[in-house]
Design a protein around this motif. Sequence first.
Motif, PDB file in Angstrom:
ATOM      1  N   THR B 295       0.825  -1.209   0.000  1.00  0.00           N
ATOM      2  CA  THR B 295       0.000   0.000   0.000  1.00  0.00           C
ATOM      3  C   THR B 295       0.866   1.270   0.000  1.00  0.00           C
ATOM      4  O   THR B 295       0.348   2.356  -0.240  1.00  0.00           O
ATOM      5  CB  THR B 295      -0.957   0.015   1.219  1.00  0.00           C
ATOM      6  OG1 THR B 295      -0.212  -0.367   2.378  1.00  0.00           O
ATOM      7  CG2 THR B 295      -2.103  -0.964   1.014  1.00  0.00           C
ATOM      8  N   GLY B 296       2.154   1.129   0.250  1.00  0.00           N
ATOM      9  CA  GLY B 296       3.139   2.196   0.017  1.00  0.00           C
ATOM     10  C   GLY B 296       2.844   3.550   0.634  1.00  0.00           C
ATOM     11  O   GLY B 296       3.227   4.576   0.064  1.00  0.00           O
ATOM     12  N   TYR B 320       9.404  -0.699   1.842  1.00  0.00           N
ATOM     13  CA  TYR B 320       9.191  -1.232   0.497  1.00  0.00           C
ATOM     14  C   TYR B 320      10.203  -2.333   0.194  1.00  0.00           C
ATOM     15  O   TYR B 320       9.879  -3.313  -0.443  1.00  0.00           O
ATOM     16  CB  TYR B 320       9.305  -0.075  -0.500  1.00  0.00           C
ATOM     17  CG  TYR B 320       8.230  -0.107  -1.559  1.00  0.00           C
ATOM     18  CD1 TYR B 320       6.885  -0.146  -1.196  1.00  0.00           C
ATOM     19  CD2 TYR B 320       8.544  -0.100  -2.914  1.00  0.00           C
ATOM     20  CE1 TYR B 320       5.899  -0.183  -2.154  1.00  0.00           C
ATOM     21  CE2 TYR B 320       7.560  -0.131  -3.869  1.00  0.00           C
ATOM     22  CZ  TYR B 320       6.230  -0.176  -3.498  1.00  0.00           C
ATOM     23  OH  TYR B 320       5.259  -0.220  -4.450  1.00  0.00           O
ATOM     24  N   SER B 321      11.432  -2.166   0.677  1.00  0.00           N
ATOM     25  CA  SER B 321      12.451  -3.192   0.419  1.00  0.00           C
ATOM     26  C   SER B 321      12.476  -4.197   1.566  1.00  0.00           C
ATOM     27  O   SER B 321      12.077  -3.895   2.692  1.00  0.00           O
ATOM     28  CB  SER B 321      13.827  -2.539   0.280  1.00  0.00           C
ATOM     29  OG  SER B 321      14.257  -2.044   1.537  1.00  0.00           O
ATOM     30  N   ASN B 322      12.955  -5.411   1.278  1.00  0.00           N
ATOM     31  CA  ASN B 322      13.081  -6.420   2.336  1.00  0.00           C
ATOM     32  C   ASN B 322      14.090  -5.985   3.394  1.00  0.00           C
ATOM     33  O   ASN B 322      13.902  -6.238   4.587  1.00  0.00           O
ATOM     34  CB  ASN B 322      13.515  -7.759   1.731  1.00  0.00           C
ATOM     35  CG  ASN B 322      12.323  -8.486   1.108  1.00  0.00           C
ATOM     36  OD1 ASN B 322      11.179  -8.040   1.231  1.00  0.00           O
ATOM     37  ND2 ASN B 322      12.594  -9.586   0.435  1.00  0.00           N
ATOM     38  N   GLU B 323      15.127  -5.324   2.928  1.00  0.00           N
ATOM     39  CA  GLU B 323      16.164  -4.857   3.862  1.00  0.00           C
ATOM     40  C   GLU B 323      15.531  -3.909   4.895  1.00  0.00           C
ATOM     41  O   GLU B 323      15.844  -3.964   6.093  1.00  0.00           O
ATOM     42  CB  GLU B 323      17.286  -4.170   3.060  1.00  0.00           C
ATOM     43  CG  GLU B 323      18.522  -3.815   3.860  1.00  0.00           C
ATOM     44  CD  GLU B 323      18.413  -2.463   4.544  1.00  0.00           C
ATOM     45  OE1 GLU B 323      18.868  -2.344   5.686  1.00  0.00           O
ATOM     46  OE2 GLU B 323      17.846  -1.531   3.928  1.00  0.00           O
ATOM     47  N   VAL B 366       0.431  -4.243   6.262  1.00  0.00           N
ATOM     48  CA  VAL B 366      -0.125  -4.736   4.997  1.00  0.00           C
ATOM     49  C   VAL B 366       1.031  -5.126   4.096  1.00  0.00           C
ATOM     50  O   VAL B 366       1.969  -4.345   3.900  1.00  0.00           O
ATOM     51  CB  VAL B 366      -0.974  -3.661   4.266  1.00  0.00           C
ATOM     52  CG1 VAL B 366      -1.613  -4.255   3.009  1.00  0.00           C
ATOM     53  CG2 VAL B 366      -2.044  -3.093   5.169  1.00  0.00           C
ATOM     54  N   THR B 367       0.981  -6.332   3.546  1.00  0.00           N
ATOM     55  CA  THR B 367       1.976  -6.754   2.558  1.00  0.00           C
ATOM     56  C   THR B 367       1.257  -7.589   1.501  1.00  0.00           C
ATOM     57  O   THR B 367       0.405  -8.410   1.844  1.00  0.00           O
ATOM     58  CB  THR B 367       3.145  -7.540   3.212  1.00  0.00           C
ATOM     59  OG1 THR B 367       4.052  -7.942   2.176  1.00  0.00           O
ATOM     60  CG2 THR B 367       2.666  -8.772   3.975  1.00  0.00           C
ATOM     61  N   ARG B 412      -5.071  -1.621  -3.886  1.00  0.00           N
ATOM     62  CA  ARG B 412      -4.528  -0.856  -2.764  1.00  0.00           C
ATOM     63  C   ARG B 412      -5.634  -0.251  -1.901  1.00  0.00           C
ATOM     64  O   ARG B 412      -5.584  -0.306  -0.671  1.00  0.00           O
ATOM     65  CB  ARG B 412      -3.550   0.211  -3.268  1.00  0.00           C
ATOM     66  CG  ARG B 412      -2.365  -0.462  -3.981  1.00  0.00           C
ATOM     67  CD  ARG B 412      -1.116   0.334  -4.227  1.00  0.00           C
ATOM     68  NE  ARG B 412      -1.128   1.750  -4.253  1.00  0.00           N
ATOM     69  CZ  ARG B 412      -0.077   2.489  -3.892  1.00  0.00           C
ATOM     70  NH1 ARG B 412       1.031   1.904  -3.471  1.00  0.00           N
ATOM     71  NH2 ARG B 412      -0.123   3.796  -3.984  1.00  0.00           N
ATOM     72  N   GLU B 413      -6.667   0.324  -2.530  1.00  0.00           N
ATOM     73  CA  GLU B 413      -7.761   0.926  -1.755  1.00  0.00           C
ATOM     74  C   GLU B 413      -8.508  -0.135  -0.948  1.00  0.00           C
ATOM     75  O   GLU B 413      -8.844   0.068   0.218  1.00  0.00           O
ATOM     76  CB  GLU B 413      -8.744   1.659  -2.678  1.00  0.00           C
ATOM     77  CG  GLU B 413      -8.204   2.955  -3.274  1.00  0.00           C
ATOM     78  CD  GLU B 413      -8.042   4.081  -2.251  1.00  0.00           C
ATOM     79  OE1 GLU B 413      -8.612   3.996  -1.140  1.00  0.00           O
ATOM     80  OE2 GLU B 413      -7.325   5.061  -2.565  1.00  0.00           O
TER      81      GLU B 413
END
Lengths: 434, 434
Positions: B295-296, B320-323, B366-367, B412-413
């Motif tokens: 959802t960023g 956003y990144s796994n790291e 949320v992922t 996303r919504e």
Amino acid sequence: MQNEKIGTAPDARTNHFKSAEILTIGTEILLGDLLDTNAAWISGRLAALGVSIYRHTTVGDNKKRITAALEEAVSRADLVITTGGLGPTSDDLTNACLGEAAGREMVEYPEARRHVDEMFKRFGRTPTQSNYKQALFPEGSELIPNPAGTAMGAMLELESALVATFPGVPGEMKGMFEETLEPLIKERSEGSILSRTLWFTGIGESALAEEVQDLLDASDPTVAPLAGQGKVRLRITTRAATTEEAEEKIAPVADEILSRLGDYYFGEDDETLESAIGKLLTGRGETLALAESCTGGLLAKRLTDRAGSSAFFTEGLVTYSNEAKERLLGVPHELLVQHGAVSEPVAKAMAEGVRKTAGTDYGLSVTGVAGPDGGTEEKPVGLVFVGISDAEGTVAERLDLSAWRRSREAIRERSANRAFDLLRHRILLEGNKT
Amino acid sequence: MQNEKIGTAPDARTNHFKSAEILTIGTEILLGDLLDTNAAWISGRLAALGVSIYRHTTVGDNKKRITAALEEAVSRADLVITTGGLGPTSDDLTNACLGEAAGREMVEYPEARRHVDEMFKRFGRTPTQSNYKQALFPEGSELIPNPAGTAMGAMLELESALVATFPGVPGEMKGMFEETLEPLIKERSEGSILSRTLWFTGIGESALAEEVQDLLDASDPTVAPLAGQGKVRLRITTRAATTEEAEEKIAPVADEILSRLGDYYFGEDDETLESAIGKLLTGRGETLALAESCTGGLLAKRLTDRAGSSAFFTEGLVTYSNEAKERLLGVPHELLVQHGAVSEPVAKAMAEGVRKTAGTDYGLSVTGVAGPDGGTEEKPVGLVFVGISDAEGTVAERLDLSAWRRSREAIRERSANRAFDLLRHRILLEGNKT
């Protein structure tokens, strides 16, 4: 197969469409429960295709009123596009009204019945009798295929106009328009219509217009400005025998505009500030992290609206509380106490902090008073600071958005636009150095 | 003073408005460069006031077409509201067309001239001759004050209808409508119209309609459903001699609906899922932090769309990144390798991680795969996990939004709506325990 049939229909090649009207059908839209985005989308497409638009009309799900609106529209325009009213319920009346206006019987189209069956099969459901209503069309209609839903559309000549019916669901309508009606309009049009849109920011509409007034006054290509939320666009449009010729007519005008306004230019057509940044960073293999306060995640949301942002965007920290600014970004406590969260030093510390913690090439921060409450004389609603940090150092800019103090949304959107534009300039500057 | 004048005008009390049409004037809207949000807003207000709406029409800045559209509208409806075309340029033609249609001379109104002067003074500028065009109105008009801009509106009887002209700028139009036209409509209306909107989520429109079909079929109060992005609303409307009587008619219907659908109910009127959560948490003195991937930043953006969110929302981490998921949220590296970022264990670890690092009462994560690309057979576009962590433990829910796989925005919504609703239920559950 439908497309082929349409292409070879005898009427289809006769003359091009000079004028169009759009008829939106649906009580939900008439009562304001749903915003009509279809009419604007179709208008934009028609304008780009060189078809003049006379009128948009919205009526409710009422047989008399739909039929009357259809009859009025075909008396004025030679292309009438309807959206809505193609569903399976008793409220869905568009095709029946088209039949009524044209004096044609409603007949079942076998390919439409098959289409209903196939769509239901795909979703693992069984159609009821009412679903087959979507296979009924006025006799003599050409059908418009709908790969995304059960409701096919119809095209039928009514008086001297062509009427084309589309479902109201934007995702279905758009695909059907692009696959069936747009090719037909292009085929019928005399020559080729071409538009290019140039996007600018960091300059007001009137200041921009002054710079290119001679081009705005020219009649071919036409150049039209439009402004909103801190961005201005110029649309260059022309008509020519071929696309190549149209391109050749537009190119020097675009070049002239860019030679005068290049400093403010950020992209063409569907480019946004965030997609322009994405392209720049992806092309350079560089990365970005965000630290947001008053925009509350809006910058991150916009960067991730389009797929592919994971190539350059690693993380965004929405540090709404001061404690989070200290813990996550390493903003010194004394800085917050001394200057307050909405200040140049804190914007800088946020940008620097997020760049360090995320290990990215750029850090971008926004902190401000979005309102509508919470402003003070010293820090009024609309006061916003943007911070940018990279290997060269950290800078901040103060924005005065107090003119939009009544709209929290406007302040947040404009803060995001300004932050993205400042970052874009910074990236370009770095690129010029190396 | 204007309001008083309107209230005592002889025509103003005669009969109530039965039907209305809205006429949007502006080439930018006709060509799709600008979305018309005014017509929907006005329609919503008129519907709430019990005035039927017949039609919306949009025409460009063209004298003949505006005049024709005005004449057609007054032949059908007894209230015609126009927006747009009140500016100072030669393209702004609305009031002149109204004068033409009514056969009235255009005359300068001294109070409108003074208003132009005052507005310019406020902005520290000097009006030019063309600005005083905004002081010209058809003879016999009553003016509509505009506290937010130079363009006053006009009200004039045309045939048996009242025409009211408003500027196109939404912020100006809305204030003028609420301060001048709305009181007039209320004054003229027979009795009082009242609406209450109840919001539901976690249930589809058709399943909800089945539960209250008898109420949807009733004629007074009327109950109308509308659905979108995972939410459904029911609007209950009635008319009575007084507001109190109308309230008394609506209350038992609302109670009956809530007794059947209470599990899905989350608020009334302008409540949103996020504002409902905000109220719950603020009331309990509890706090929330977010960990978002697909959802960023959308959840954080929505929580902070309204002022006051700092009372319960401390931070949102867009990992956003796994790291970033490992470093900021403490998601174990092995978990990401073994299950992938889009998985139940990672959703749980994200929610738990953000709650711990932020020190809040709740952590929400949320992922998922928002698409349109990036899906695999095992993890298709539309697969989303929501995690919730609180003092009682951590839970996760798997969402299948693959039906919307073509729209990143819809996924996303809907993910955000579902996540907010799950959190809301969790908070309520905790509340019942203590």
